[in-house]
Design a protein around this motif. Sequence first.
Motif, PDB file in Angstrom:
ATOM      1  N   ALA A 420       0.875  -1.272  -0.113  1.00  0.00           N
ATOM      2  CA  ALA A 420      -0.009   0.073  -0.196  1.00  0.00           C
ATOM      3  C   ALA A 420       0.976   1.332   0.157  1.00  0.00           C
ATOM      4  N   ILE A 421       2.087   1.364   0.782  1.00  0.00           N
ATOM      5  CA  ILE A 421       2.883   2.307   0.951  1.00  0.00           C
ATOM      6  C   ILE A 421       3.624   2.568  -0.484  1.00  0.00           C
ATOM      7  N   ILE A 422       3.982   1.659  -1.111  1.00  0.00           N
ATOM      8  CA  ILE A 422       4.569   1.860  -2.558  1.00  0.00           C
ATOM      9  C   ILE A 422       3.469   2.318  -3.444  1.00  0.00           C
ATOM     10  N   MET A 423       2.186   1.558  -3.731  1.00  0.00           N
ATOM     11  CA  MET A 423       1.200   2.079  -4.549  1.00  0.00           C
ATOM     12  C   MET A 423       0.805   3.604  -4.336  1.00  0.00           C
ATOM     13  N   SER A 424       0.913   3.681  -3.070  1.00  0.00           N
ATOM     14  CA  SER A 424       0.478   5.358  -2.754  1.00  0.00           C
ATOM     15  C   SER A 424       1.416   6.356  -3.250  1.00  0.00           C
ATOM     16  N   ALA A 425       2.987   5.798  -3.026  1.00  0.00           N
ATOM     17  CA  ALA A 425       3.970   6.659  -3.528  1.00  0.00           C
ATOM     18  C   ALA A 425       4.253   6.709  -5.225  1.00  0.00           C
ATOM     19  N   MET A 426       3.723   5.617  -5.597  1.00  0.00           N
ATOM     20  CA  MET A 426       4.023   5.653  -7.230  1.00  0.00           C
ATOM     21  C   MET A 426       2.741   6.352  -8.031  1.00  0.00           C
ATOM     22  N   LEU A 427       1.475   6.196  -7.440  1.00  0.00           N
ATOM     23  CA  LEU A 427       0.672   6.929  -7.883  1.00  0.00           C
ATOM     24  C   LEU A 427       0.919   8.523  -8.285  1.00  0.00           C
ATOM     25  N   GLY A 428       1.725   8.939  -7.196  1.00  0.00           N
ATOM     26  CA  GLY A 428       2.078  10.508  -7.508  1.00  0.00           C
ATOM     27  C   GLY A 428       2.978  10.673  -8.391  1.00  0.00           C
ATOM     28  N   LEU A 429       3.556   9.644  -9.217  1.00  0.00           N
ATOM     29  CA  LEU A 429       4.706   9.660 -10.166  1.00  0.00           C
ATOM     30  C   LEU A 429       4.143   9.717 -11.580  1.00  0.00           C
ATOM     31  N   ILE A 430       2.948   9.378 -11.631  1.00  0.00           N
ATOM     32  CA  ILE A 430       2.340   9.327 -12.828  1.00  0.00           C
ATOM     33  C   ILE A 430       1.622  10.739 -13.061  1.00  0.00           C
ATOM     34  N   GLU A 431       2.584  11.653 -13.895  1.00  0.00           N
ATOM     35  CA  GLU A 431       2.156  12.945 -14.045  1.00  0.00           C
ATOM     36  C   GLU A 431       1.408  13.240 -15.216  1.00  0.00           C
ATOM     37  N   TYR A 432       0.137  12.771 -15.012  1.00  0.00           N
ATOM     38  CA  TYR A 432      -0.688  13.149 -16.224  1.00  0.00           C
ATOM     39  C   TYR A 432      -0.683  14.711 -16.846  1.00  0.00           C
ATOM     40  N   GLU A 433      -0.733  15.592 -15.833  1.00  0.00           N
ATOM     41  CA  GLU A 433      -0.793  16.861 -16.268  1.00  0.00           C
ATOM     42  C   GLU A 433       0.397  17.297 -17.094  1.00  0.00           C
ATOM     43  N   LYS A 434       1.687  16.765 -16.800  1.00  0.00           N
ATOM     44  CA  LYS A 434       3.015  17.233 -17.550  1.00  0.00           C
ATOM     45  C   LYS A 434       2.679  16.646 -18.790  1.00  0.00           C
ATOM     46  N   VAL A 435       2.122  15.273 -19.111  1.00  0.00           N
ATOM     47  CA  VAL A 435       2.098  14.605 -20.165  1.00  0.00           C
ATOM     48  C   VAL A 435       1.163  15.329 -21.097  1.00  0.00           C
ATOM     49  N   TYR A 436       0.066  15.870 -20.555  1.00  0.00           N
ATOM     50  CA  TYR A 436      -0.804  16.673 -21.519  1.00  0.00           C
ATOM     51  C   TYR A 436      -0.136  17.953 -21.793  1.00  0.00           C
ATOM     52  N   HIS A 437       0.570  18.473 -20.985  1.00  0.00           N
ATOM     53  CA  HIS A 437       1.187  19.762 -21.635  1.00  0.00           C
ATOM     54  C   HIS A 437       2.397  19.638 -22.490  1.00  0.00           C
ATOM     55  N   LEU A 438       2.925  18.296 -22.576  1.00  0.00           N
ATOM     56  CA  LEU A 438       3.844  17.951 -23.562  1.00  0.00           C
ATOM     57  C   LEU A 438       3.262  17.889 -24.927  1.00  0.00           C
ATOM     58  N   PHE A 439       1.993  17.439 -24.505  1.00  0.00           N
ATOM     59  CA  PHE A 439       1.118  16.973 -26.145  1.00  0.00           C
ATOM     60  C   PHE A 439       0.795  18.343 -26.573  1.00  0.00           C
ATOM     61  N   LYS A 440       0.321  19.308 -25.660  1.00  0.00           N
ATOM     62  CA  LYS A 440      -0.126  20.712 -26.109  1.00  0.00           C
ATOM     63  C   LYS A 440       1.229  21.379 -26.769  1.00  0.00           C
ATOM     64  N   VAL A 441       2.314  21.538 -25.943  1.00  0.00           N
ATOM     65  CA  VAL A 441       3.263  22.338 -26.560  1.00  0.00           C
ATOM     66  C   VAL A 441       4.309  21.810 -27.548  1.00  0.00           C
ATOM     67  N   ASP A 442       4.827  20.555 -27.463  1.00  0.00           N
ATOM     68  CA  ASP A 442       5.544  19.994 -28.289  1.00  0.00           C
ATOM     69  C   ASP A 442       5.505  18.526 -28.681  1.00  0.00           C
ATOM     70  N   LYS A 443       4.636  18.212 -29.809  1.00  0.00           N
ATOM     71  CA  LYS A 443       4.415  16.694 -30.144  1.00  0.00           C
ATOM     72  C   LYS A 443       5.493  15.679 -30.065  1.00  0.00           C
ATOM     73  N   PHE A 444       6.689  16.251 -30.611  1.00  0.00           N
ATOM     74  CA  PHE A 444       8.031  15.357 -30.727  1.00  0.00           C
ATOM     75  C   PHE A 444       8.535  15.134 -29.358  1.00  0.00           C
ATOM     76  N   ASP A 445       8.316  16.011 -28.376  1.00  0.00           N
ATOM     77  CA  ASP A 445       8.458  15.753 -26.904  1.00  0.00           C
ATOM     78  C   ASP A 445       7.584  14.529 -26.400  1.00  0.00           C
ATOM     79  N   PHE A 446       6.304  15.063 -26.892  1.00  0.00           N
ATOM     80  CA  PHE A 446       5.240  13.998 -26.362  1.00  0.00           C
ATOM     81  C   PHE A 446       5.640  12.509 -26.681  1.00  0.00           C
TER      82      PHE A 446
END
Length: 663
Positions: A420-446
């Motif tokens: 449970a501790i590991i799963m809780s820590a890992m869920l915070g490392l999946i940065e959906y907002e940053k991925v969407y920001h990459l898609f919006k700003v630079d498709k190659f970086d995405f």
Amino acid sequence: MRSSGKSVHKVQFSPPRSFATSLKADLKETFFPDDPFRQFKDESPLRRTKKAIQYFLPIFEWLPKYNLRLLRYDVLSGITIASLAIPQGISYAKLANVPPILGLYSSFVPPLIYAVFGSSKDLAVGTVAAASLLLASIIEEQVSADDNPTLYLHLIFTATFVTGVFQAALGFLRLGILVDFLSHSTIVGFMGGTATIISLQQLKGMLGLSHFTTKTDVVSVMRSVFSQTSEWRWESAVVGICFLVFLLVTKQIRKTRPGLFWVSAIAPMVTVVIGILFAYLVHGEKHGIRIVGHLNRGINPLSIKDLNFESKYLPATIKAGIITGILALAEGIAIGRSFAIMKNEQIDGNKEMIAFGMMNIVGSFTSCYLTTGPFSKTAVNYNAGCKTAMSNIVMAICLMFTLLFLAPLFSYTPLVALSAIIMSAMLGLIEYEKVYHLFKVDKFDFCICMAAFLGVVFLSMDVGLMMSVGLAIVRALLYIARPTNSKLGKIPISTMYRDVEQYPGAAGVPGILILQLGSPIYFATSTYIRERISRWIEDDLRIRNSNSDDLEHVILDLGGVTSIDMTGIETLFEVKRNIERRGIKVAIANPRTEVMEKLMLSNFIDSIGKEFVFLGTEDAVETCGFMLNEAKQTNSLGGHMDTAFITDDSVRPSCQTVNEDNP
């Protein structure tokens, strides 16, 4: 002197530097861009020695100025991160398939080493999930942790030693530029993919499974989970979900009320304590709730004699050491810099590499495995108000007392609580907002980000990392082979010349074509630059012919050309010959020192004439325009001179101010 009523500034034609001088300057700029030894200049030998010691051992810089006021904050921070280090250490050791006690060992010795060599005030040292899993996945390709645990553990120590040597070497040789190949997009994708896989692997602990795949791809993990449905234990699942919900709620509290960060910080320790009490009181093992098992009391035993350098295992340990070492460096340095910026401070990346290398070398001798600066622990350290690296020393002291007196108590820790501790820590490392920001700003970086994510999730961690780095290198090669060059025009009612594509209102200059080269000219770019210049001239001539205008001068703005090789010089000679065959004169503006030296040594400057080398684009346009006007006046007086073939003697008096040899 003035041309057309405006001053034309002089160009410096200094004698070229010697090879030794230019090589020394290039090496200094490559390996010492921050000029770290500037503080030693003009100092007495004693003070120089003192500053050298402080530079290489930062603890001697801040320790003499240390006081009780700073200690108060560091003690609080150290105790707080120690409460996080204990459950995280045991949890991440589980990911690396090493005895849980090694997770506690790795939070005792390495922080002490980092406090001596590290330059960050905020970084908290410990093990990390991604590196733990990656280390295990590479070593298990060679040796199974279940079939031969002793050999597996020795190879883990050896890989940690290789990591330390590699990291320290990068720091001493100041080769931190290698870490830069791990771009932000690569790290976001890799961490997201790793977090996904690690979270799915925790289903083993959540469901109480005793057997599980050693592979890290999502297909193998899910097949292992659903092929053992008969072994699922609902008791373990219920307890695990309760722990996970509790941890996620405390994280949400920290987000909504930052002042209560300590609630989230102590939540893993609270989870472990509650789990221990629960497993002990209800005899959890009888109900399918597995526990960590016996933990030895005592501080780190020596493991230097356990290092294994046998030839058949060496490739695996070197591969694991280098790949995890680069990942740990990138993560640790990026995190240290991020928190330093918040305090308007700086950290030395090369010092950090040496510090990470030293703590992993010493760690491999004292039963520790790979450590770096994890984000979660560093964030807690920062929020708790740490002032210096003393917080790491306080954490190490807390771990020492835990190892000496409390270690056996943690033997009742339920594996489901660690999951449970590991799963809780890992869920915070999946940065959906940053991925969407990459898609919006630079498709190659995405695409680079998704290459890392999908490669990690569906293939393996090291393959996903290499795929993403490879794609990033391809992108860099495209930038190199197809540099950005532009045609310049004059902004109305100004003296500025800008790219006509970016500023459509920028007007061309009668009789003059201005081209700006914005990259080094060498073997990889020469052909493209030559063809691009030729195409610009052909397009410009076609437009001018339709407007009954002649092209008399081509000005090459070399301000963006930072270097040039012999292929590039030959390209400039060829460009010059092709342009002059059309009856057009060539001029260059703003060549940099290294470029000017090579153009002088190759006689390119002599071939175009020093009077056609200018300090800037404006000077070049003014002088060339003056020559054109003078030629037109000569023709209007009955002269028969073709302005495309003006002799040097006819124009030299108007251009003397640009020649250092003719002031």
